[in-house]
Design an enzyme around this catalytic site. Structure first.
Site, PDB file in Angstrom:
ATOM      1  N   THR A  46      53.529  61.670  43.442  1.00 21.39           N
ATOM      2  CA  THR A  46      54.396  61.110  42.398  1.00 21.39           C
ATOM      3  C   THR A  46      55.553  62.061  42.093  1.00 21.39           C
ATOM      4  O   THR A  46      56.689  61.630  41.908  1.00 21.39           O
ATOM      5  CB  THR A  46      53.601  60.867  41.091  1.00 21.39           C
ATOM      6  OG1 THR A  46      52.309  60.400  41.427  1.00 21.39           O
ATOM      7  CG2 THR A  46      54.286  59.862  40.213  1.00 21.39           C
ATOM      8  N   THR A  47      55.262  63.374  42.070  1.00 22.13           N
ATOM      9  CA  THR A  47      56.317  64.367  41.807  1.00 22.13           C
ATOM     10  C   THR A  47      57.339  64.379  42.939  1.00 22.13           C
ATOM     11  O   THR A  47      58.495  64.734  42.734  1.00 22.13           O
ATOM     12  CB  THR A  47      55.691  65.766  41.609  1.00 22.13           C
ATOM     13  OG1 THR A  47      54.684  65.662  40.598  1.00 22.13           O
ATOM     14  CG2 THR A  47      56.713  66.799  41.179  1.00 22.13           C
ATOM     15  N   TYR A 109      49.231  48.894  38.685  1.00 25.73           N
ATOM     16  CA  TYR A 109      49.825  47.586  38.373  1.00 25.73           C
ATOM     17  C   TYR A 109      48.866  46.407  38.564  1.00 25.73           C
ATOM     18  O   TYR A 109      48.782  45.546  37.716  1.00 25.73           O
ATOM     19  CB  TYR A 109      51.120  47.323  39.174  1.00 25.73           C
ATOM     20  CG  TYR A 109      51.867  46.114  38.660  1.00 25.73           C
ATOM     21  CD1 TYR A 109      52.606  46.183  37.489  1.00 25.73           C
ATOM     22  CD2 TYR A 109      51.792  44.884  39.311  1.00 25.73           C
ATOM     23  CE1 TYR A 109      53.256  45.066  36.989  1.00 25.73           C
ATOM     24  CE2 TYR A 109      52.427  43.766  38.820  1.00 25.73           C
ATOM     25  CZ  TYR A 109      53.157  43.860  37.661  1.00 25.73           C
ATOM     26  OH  TYR A 109      53.792  42.756  37.155  1.00 25.73           O
ATOM     27  N   TYR A 135      42.785  60.353  43.110  1.00 26.03           N
ATOM     28  CA  TYR A 135      43.670  60.775  42.021  1.00 26.03           C
ATOM     29  C   TYR A 135      43.607  59.772  40.880  1.00 26.03           C
ATOM     30  O   TYR A 135      44.020  58.623  41.032  1.00 26.03           O
ATOM     31  CB  TYR A 135      45.091  60.901  42.589  1.00 26.03           C
ATOM     32  CG  TYR A 135      46.184  61.274  41.611  1.00 26.03           C
ATOM     33  CD1 TYR A 135      45.927  61.865  40.387  1.00 26.03           C
ATOM     34  CD2 TYR A 135      47.521  61.046  41.945  1.00 26.03           C
ATOM     35  CE1 TYR A 135      46.941  62.205  39.514  1.00 26.03           C
ATOM     36  CE2 TYR A 135      48.557  61.393  41.087  1.00 26.03           C
ATOM     37  CZ  TYR A 135      48.258  61.964  39.869  1.00 26.03           C
ATOM     38  OH  TYR A 135      49.277  62.294  39.011  1.00 26.03           O
ATOM     39  N   ARG A 140      49.716  56.420  34.374  1.00 30.95           N
ATOM     40  CA  ARG A 140      50.617  55.778  35.336  1.00 30.95           C
ATOM     41  C   ARG A 140      50.008  54.534  35.981  1.00 30.95           C
ATOM     42  O   ARG A 140      50.731  53.692  36.497  1.00 30.95           O
ATOM     43  CB  ARG A 140      51.001  56.771  36.446  1.00 30.95           C
ATOM     44  CG  ARG A 140      51.996  57.833  35.984  1.00 30.95           C
ATOM     45  CD  ARG A 140      52.343  58.777  37.127  1.00 30.95           C
ATOM     46  NE  ARG A 140      53.281  59.803  36.706  1.00 30.95           N
ATOM     47  CZ  ARG A 140      54.600  59.723  36.830  1.00 30.95           C
ATOM     48  NH1 ARG A 140      55.152  58.644  37.349  1.00 30.95           N
ATOM     49  NH2 ARG A 140      55.374  60.707  36.438  1.00 30.95           N
ATOM     50  N   LYS A 163      41.563  64.580  41.709  1.00 31.86           N
ATOM     51  CA  LYS A 163      42.596  65.105  40.814  1.00 31.86           C
ATOM     52  C   LYS A 163      42.486  64.269  39.543  1.00 31.86           C
ATOM     53  O   LYS A 163      42.722  63.062  39.568  1.00 31.86           O
ATOM     54  CB  LYS A 163      43.987  64.956  41.463  1.00 31.86           C
ATOM     55  CG  LYS A 163      45.135  65.399  40.566  1.00 31.86           C
ATOM     56  CD  LYS A 163      46.485  65.125  41.235  1.00 31.86           C
ATOM     57  CE  LYS A 163      47.623  65.536  40.307  1.00 31.86           C
ATOM     58  NZ  LYS A 163      48.951  65.189  40.843  1.00 31.86           N
ATOM     59  N   ILE A 204      46.366  70.820  40.452  1.00 23.69           N
ATOM     60  CA  ILE A 204      47.450  70.268  41.278  1.00 23.69           C
ATOM     61  C   ILE A 204      48.626  70.165  40.326  1.00 23.69           C
ATOM     62  O   ILE A 204      48.630  69.358  39.403  1.00 23.69           O
ATOM     63  CB  ILE A 204      47.065  68.935  41.927  1.00 23.69           C
ATOM     64  CG1 ILE A 204      45.849  69.150  42.851  1.00 23.69           C
ATOM     65  CG2 ILE A 204      48.259  68.360  42.708  1.00 23.69           C
ATOM     66  CD1 ILE A 204      45.343  67.907  43.561  1.00 23.69           C
TER      67      ILE A 204
END
Length: 287
Positions: A46-47, A109, A135, A140, A163, A204
């Site tokens: 995502t980063t 989503y 993760y 999110r 994570k 992380i």
């Protein structure tokens, strides 16, 4: 496979046209490995703005990162999405390019049930020999993967870590009940030390772009049993941990890297650069 305790979720450098800047990617990797002492790098997480990278760009990034790292650190490919078949495909292709592991996010989503989450990860794990880190990031994805689902997944041999951006209670429950060798990483810089205090393995991180060395020292001091000293270091780092998330990630960290001389460019729409005020706050953090 050992990924170390400090893993950086790396930003993706873009040039003035918004394309991946390969020269700056190499420079950033060298800086994170040599100067900030990252044990492993997550590429296209995502980063790294994975939602706005094409599959072609992701695969080029994986290939480039493996070659450029040249064994100096592990490369973890962000191959997760909210479509199981797509994630299966991308993970297979990433494996062919020589990455060391895959990071797979809970499907966002479409709000799957816990059984749907389990089967999604199981399907991907079944087509690859890569070690997999799952993760859980409810802020999110809307859906949170339960500790029970994580523990079911931990029984699959190549699902080796999670994570977690979940409450400490959940982190502790997973740590206590997981099979030996299953690792729990914090996905939130400000929860890194608290998570380790209940048995988490490492972090992380986003902030490790800027304070990786200090974070590594904090982890080491904690490992050596100097809890109060580690807590003091954590408190000193807290403004950085919090400040980098005042804008949607990775807006602030990219701005900060540009400020210290790493030309990683701006973010892709729908993200936008920081406002004047936000930029001022980020510059203060760097001082």
């Amino acid at each position: 496979m050992e990924f170390g305790r400090l893993i950086t979720a790396m930003v993706t450098p873009f040039d003035n046209q918004g394309n991946i800047d390969w020269e700056q990617t190499a420079r950033l990797m060298d800086y994170l490995i040599e100067e900030q002492k990252s044990d492993s790098l997550v590429v296209s997480g995502t980063t790294g703005e994975s939602p706005t990278l094409t599959d072609e760009e992701k695969l080029k990034l994986f290939e480039f990162s493996v070659k450029h790292a040249a064994g100096r650190c592990k490369i973890i490919a962000g191959t997760g999405s909210n479509e199981t078949a797509h994630s299966v495909n991308l993970t297979r292709e990433a494996e062919k390019l020589g990455v060391d592991a895959a990071l797979l996010v809970v499907p966002y989503y479409n709000r799957p049930s816990q059984e749907g989450i389990y089967r999604h990860f199981e399907a991907i794990a079944n087509v690859t020999k890569l070690p997999i880190i799952v993760y859980n990031v409810p802020s999110r994805t809307v859906v949170s993967m339960s500790a029970e689902t994580t523990l079911r997944l931990a029984q699959i041999p190549n699902i080796v870590a999670t994570k977690e951006c979940a409450p400490l209670e959940q982190v502790a429950h997973i740590v206590y009940n997981a099979p030996e060798g299953f690792r729990v990483y914090s996905g939130d810089d400000s929860a890194a030390l608290p998570a380790m205090s209940v048995g988490g393995y490492g972090i992380i991180s986003v902030a490790s772009h800027l304070v990786g060395v200090k974070m590594k020292q904090m982890i080491q001091v904690f490992q050596e049993g100097h809890v109060q000293e580690a807590a003091k270091m954590h408190q000193e780092l807290l403004p950085m941990f919090k400040g980098l998330f005042e804008c949607p990630n990775p807006v602030a960290v990219k701005y900060a890297l540009n400020e210290i001389g790493y030309a990683v460019g701006t973010v892709r729409l729908p993200l936008v650069p920081p406002t004047e005020e936000e930029g001022e706050r980020i510059r203060k953090l760097l001082k």
